[in-house]
Write a protein that holds these residues in place. Structure first.
Motif, mmCIF file in Angstrom:
data_model
loop_
_atom_site.group_PDB
_atom_site.id
_atom_site.type_symbol
_atom_site.label_atom_id
_atom_site.label_comp_id
_atom_site.label_asym_id
_atom_site.label_seq_id
_atom_site.Cartn_x
_atom_site.Cartn_y
_atom_site.Cartn_z
ATOM 1 N N GLY A 3 0.696 -1.144 0.015
ATOM 2 C CA GLY A 3 -0.264 0.046 0.014
ATOM 3 C C GLY A 3 0.917 1.169 -0.057
ATOM 4 O O GLY A 3 0.311 2.327 -0.476
ATOM 5 N N ASN A 4 1.989 1.177 0.574
ATOM 6 C CA ASN A 4 3.076 2.293 0.754
ATOM 7 C C ASN A 4 3.786 2.596 -0.435
ATOM 8 O O ASN A 4 4.354 3.461 -0.956
ATOM 9 C CB ASN A 4 3.901 2.362 1.798
ATOM 10 N N ARG A 5 3.523 1.759 -1.511
ATOM 11 C CA ARG A 5 4.561 1.666 -2.618
ATOM 12 C C ARG A 5 4.487 2.996 -3.558
ATOM 13 O O ARG A 5 5.493 3.537 -3.820
ATOM 14 C CB ARG A 5 4.190 0.716 -3.701
ATOM 15 N N ALA A 6 3.372 3.669 -3.856
ATOM 16 C CA ALA A 6 3.233 4.771 -4.563
ATOM 17 C C ALA A 6 3.751 5.953 -3.622
ATOM 18 O O ALA A 6 4.583 6.725 -4.327
ATOM 19 C CB ALA A 6 1.695 4.946 -4.854
ATOM 20 N N ALA A 7 3.322 5.940 -2.473
ATOM 21 C CA ALA A 7 4.061 7.080 -1.742
ATOM 22 C C ALA A 7 5.422 6.958 -1.220
ATOM 23 O O ALA A 7 6.317 7.890 -1.120
ATOM 24 C CB ALA A 7 3.151 7.131 -0.266
ATOM 25 N N ALA A 8 5.795 5.618 -1.306
ATOM 26 C CA ALA A 8 7.203 5.484 -0.868
ATOM 27 C C ALA A 8 8.193 6.177 -1.835
ATOM 28 O O ALA A 8 9.268 6.595 -1.208
ATOM 29 C CB ALA A 8 7.352 3.838 -1.008
ATOM 30 N N ALA A 9 8.009 6.201 -3.055
ATOM 31 C CA ALA A 9 8.841 6.997 -3.834
ATOM 32 C C ALA A 9 8.960 8.388 -3.417
ATOM 33 O O ALA A 9 9.952 9.057 -3.666
ATOM 34 C CB ALA A 9 8.470 6.852 -5.360
ATOM 35 N N LEU A 10 7.902 8.948 -2.929
ATOM 36 C CA LEU A 10 8.007 10.367 -2.478
ATOM 37 C C LEU A 10 8.689 10.527 -1.183
ATOM 38 O O LEU A 10 9.217 11.669 -0.881
ATOM 39 C CB LEU A 10 6.689 10.776 -2.285
ATOM 40 N N VAL A 11 8.450 9.686 -0.123
ATOM 41 C CA VAL A 11 9.249 9.733 0.911
ATOM 42 C C VAL A 11 10.776 9.543 0.934
ATOM 43 O O VAL A 11 11.440 9.755 1.836
ATOM 44 C CB VAL A 11 8.638 9.072 2.131
ATOM 45 N N ASP A 12 11.108 8.867 -0.011
ATOM 46 C CA ASP A 12 12.357 8.768 -0.353
ATOM 47 C C ASP A 12 13.181 9.919 -0.783
ATOM 48 O O ASP A 12 13.538 10.758 -1.741
ATOM 49 C CB ASP A 12 12.707 7.779 -1.755
ATOM 50 N N THR A 13 13.714 10.641 0.632
ATOM 51 C CA THR A 13 14.095 12.092 0.582
ATOM 52 C C THR A 13 15.231 11.984 -0.312
ATOM 53 O O THR A 13 15.872 13.159 -0.797
ATOM 54 C CB THR A 13 14.378 12.582 1.958
ATOM 55 N N ARG A 14 16.040 10.901 -0.277
ATOM 56 C CA ARG A 14 17.375 10.877 -0.949
ATOM 57 C C ARG A 14 17.144 11.344 -2.430
ATOM 58 O O ARG A 14 18.085 12.232 -2.924
ATOM 59 C CB ARG A 14 17.897 9.363 -0.717
ATOM 60 N N HIS A 15 16.063 10.498 -2.921
ATOM 61 C CA HIS A 15 15.868 10.937 -4.393
ATOM 62 C C HIS A 15 15.607 12.362 -4.709
ATOM 63 O O HIS A 15 16.148 12.861 -5.635
ATOM 64 C CB HIS A 15 14.978 10.120 -4.655
ATOM 65 N N GLU A 16 14.787 12.838 -3.635
ATOM 66 C CA GLU A 16 14.547 14.438 -4.034
ATOM 67 C C GLU A 16 15.557 15.296 -3.987
ATOM 68 O O GLU A 16 15.920 16.120 -4.512
ATOM 69 C CB GLU A 16 13.528 14.623 -2.628
ATOM 70 N N TYR A 17 16.504 15.017 -2.704
ATOM 71 C CA TYR A 17 17.578 15.908 -2.602
ATOM 72 C C TYR A 17 18.748 15.621 -3.642
ATOM 73 O O TYR A 17 19.474 16.543 -4.061
ATOM 74 C CB TYR A 17 18.332 15.574 -1.188
ATOM 75 N N GLN A 18 19.007 14.397 -4.133
ATOM 76 C CA GLN A 18 19.733 14.039 -5.119
ATOM 77 C C GLN A 18 19.547 14.775 -6.303
ATOM 78 O O GLN A 18 20.194 15.467 -7.013
ATOM 79 C CB GLN A 18 19.795 12.479 -5.424
ATOM 80 N N HIS A 19 18.148 14.800 -6.808
ATOM 81 C CA HIS A 19 17.670 15.742 -7.849
ATOM 82 C C HIS A 19 18.248 17.224 -7.663
ATOM 83 O O HIS A 19 18.645 17.600 -8.584
ATOM 84 C CB HIS A 19 16.307 15.534 -7.938
ATOM 85 N N LEU A 20 17.701 17.762 -6.657
ATOM 86 C CA LEU A 20 18.306 19.128 -6.486
ATOM 87 C C LEU A 20 19.881 19.306 -6.415
ATOM 88 O O LEU A 20 20.222 20.261 -7.077
ATOM 89 C CB LEU A 20 17.849 19.551 -5.086
ATOM 90 N N PHE A 21 20.465 18.458 -6.155
ATOM 91 C CA PHE A 21 21.929 18.410 -6.087
ATOM 92 C C PHE A 21 22.378 18.166 -7.519
ATOM 93 O O PHE A 21 23.378 19.139 -7.861
ATOM 94 C CB PHE A 21 22.409 17.158 -5.344
ATOM 95 N N SER A 22 21.826 17.472 -8.065
ATOM 96 C CA SER A 22 22.050 17.393 -9.743
ATOM 97 C C SER A 22 22.060 18.703 -10.494
ATOM 98 O O SER A 22 22.441 18.927 -11.631
ATOM 99 C CB SER A 22 21.406 16.128 -10.334
ATOM 100 N N ILE A 23 21.028 19.629 -9.974
ATOM 101 C CA ILE A 23 20.681 21.163 -10.392
ATOM 102 C C ILE A 23 21.555 21.987 -9.982
ATOM 103 O O ILE A 23 22.264 22.865 -10.882
ATOM 104 C CB ILE A 23 19.338 21.418 -10.204
ATOM 105 N N TYR A 24 21.966 22.037 -8.693
ATOM 106 C CA TYR A 24 22.707 23.025 -8.014
ATOM 107 C C TYR A 24 24.395 23.056 -8.555
ATOM 108 O O TYR A 24 24.829 23.991 -8.737
ATOM 109 C CB TYR A 24 22.912 22.567 -6.446
ATOM 110 N N VAL A 25 24.559 21.595 -8.700
ATOM 111 C CA VAL A 25 26.306 21.509 -9.015
ATOM 112 C C VAL A 25 26.429 21.910 -10.224
ATOM 113 O O VAL A 25 27.568 22.734 -10.309
ATOM 114 C CB VAL A 25 26.640 20.134 -8.640
ATOM 115 N N PRO A 26 25.874 21.774 -11.471
ATOM 116 C CA PRO A 26 26.235 22.349 -12.694
ATOM 117 C C PRO A 26 26.115 24.002 -12.839
ATOM 118 O O PRO A 26 26.872 24.440 -13.442
ATOM 119 C CB PRO A 26 25.259 21.635 -13.581
ATOM 120 N N ILE A 27 25.175 24.421 -12.079
ATOM 121 C CA ILE A 27 24.903 25.910 -12.093
ATOM 122 C C ILE A 27 26.252 26.482 -11.152
ATOM 123 O O ILE A 27 26.802 27.352 -11.738
ATOM 124 C CB ILE A 27 23.625 26.331 -11.398
ATOM 125 N N ALA A 28 26.626 25.850 -10.160
ATOM 126 C CA ALA A 28 27.612 26.388 -9.074
ATOM 127 C C ALA A 28 29.086 26.291 -10.223
ATOM 128 O O ALA A 28 29.743 27.133 -10.466
ATOM 129 C CB ALA A 28 27.795 25.408 -8.067
#
Ligand SMILES: [Cu+2]
Length: 222
Positions: A3-28
């Motif tokens: 039941g948690n599967r759909a939401a699980a992808a969202l609470v996966d904070t690592r994924h969220e922050y990794q995504h941000l990181f991949s945008i921040y670093v090239p700009i920096a």
């Protein structure tokens, strides 16, 4: 927990922050490159030469304005991405029905992890080093509080860090995608033995977690 599967992808904070990181670093890197190139250009182009008079102008409002505007645009863009990612994580965290609830109490200089439904309490810091045991792939609610000063609940492996304040209990829901053992620690300088405020996270399969919990936390987890 299917039941948690759909939401699980969202609470996966690592994924969220990794995504941000991949945008921040090239700009920096881009901004850094622009600055280095501009400095190199000026140093070479305008280096001291014999008998030359200084230029009369000392400002270029258009160029400076354009640069400031471009930087402001980048800042607004990054702020937007960061706050929407935070909001997504927080919203799902608040709605998610957790499979395990752990009360985390920070104190000088130890962490205590209380598993309400299992009657288990683990401690780590100056008192010893008992691991925080969690099941993988499930939503875990952490109720974070402090009894004295500001501490920081930081688990680098899942890209999660949150300050813990005395007098306030914050609830966050996290997921540990893969099994393993990783080090975590207090990220706020909280006194002389701050460096000892370490703890290990042991992420194990849900069945290994269940048998560990059934044993009252006495069984060893592999
Ligand atoms: Cu601390």
């Amino acid at each position: 927990m299917t039941g948690n599967r759909a939401a699980a992808a969202l609470v996966d904070t690592r994924h969220e922050y990794q995504h941000l990181f991949s945008i921040y670093v090239p700009i920096a890197i881009g901004v850094f490159a622009v600055i280095v190139l501009a400095i190199a250009f000026c140093v070479l182009r305008y280096r001291r030469r014999p008998v030359e008079r200084a230029a009369r102008w000392n400002e270029n409002n258009r160029l400076e304005g354009a640069y400031a505007l471009a930087l402001a645009g980048v800042v607004v863009f990054l702020l937007y991405l960061t706050f929407t990612a935070e909001h997504r994580v927080d919203t799902v965290s608040a709605r998610e029905k957790p499979s395990v609830i752990i009360d985390v109490v920070a104190a000088k200089w130890e962490w205590s992890f209380r598993y309400r439904s299992y009657g288990i309490t683990r401690r780590s810091g100056t008192v010893g080093r008992q691991a925080l045991v969690v099941p993988t792939g499930e939503a875990i609610r952490f109720n974070l509080s402090s009894v004295d000063v500001i501490h920081g609940f930081w688990i680098p492996e899942i890209r999660f860090k949150r300050d813990v304040f005395p007098g306030i209990t914050q609830s966050v829901t996290l997921m540990f995608p893969s099994a393993g053992s990783f080090q975590a620690q207090c990220s706020e300088f909280c006194g002389l033995r701050h460096a000892d405020m370490l703890f290990d996270v042991r992420a194990v399969t849900p069945s290994a977690f269940a048998s560990w919990a059934r044993s009252g936390g006495k069984a060893t987890v592999s």
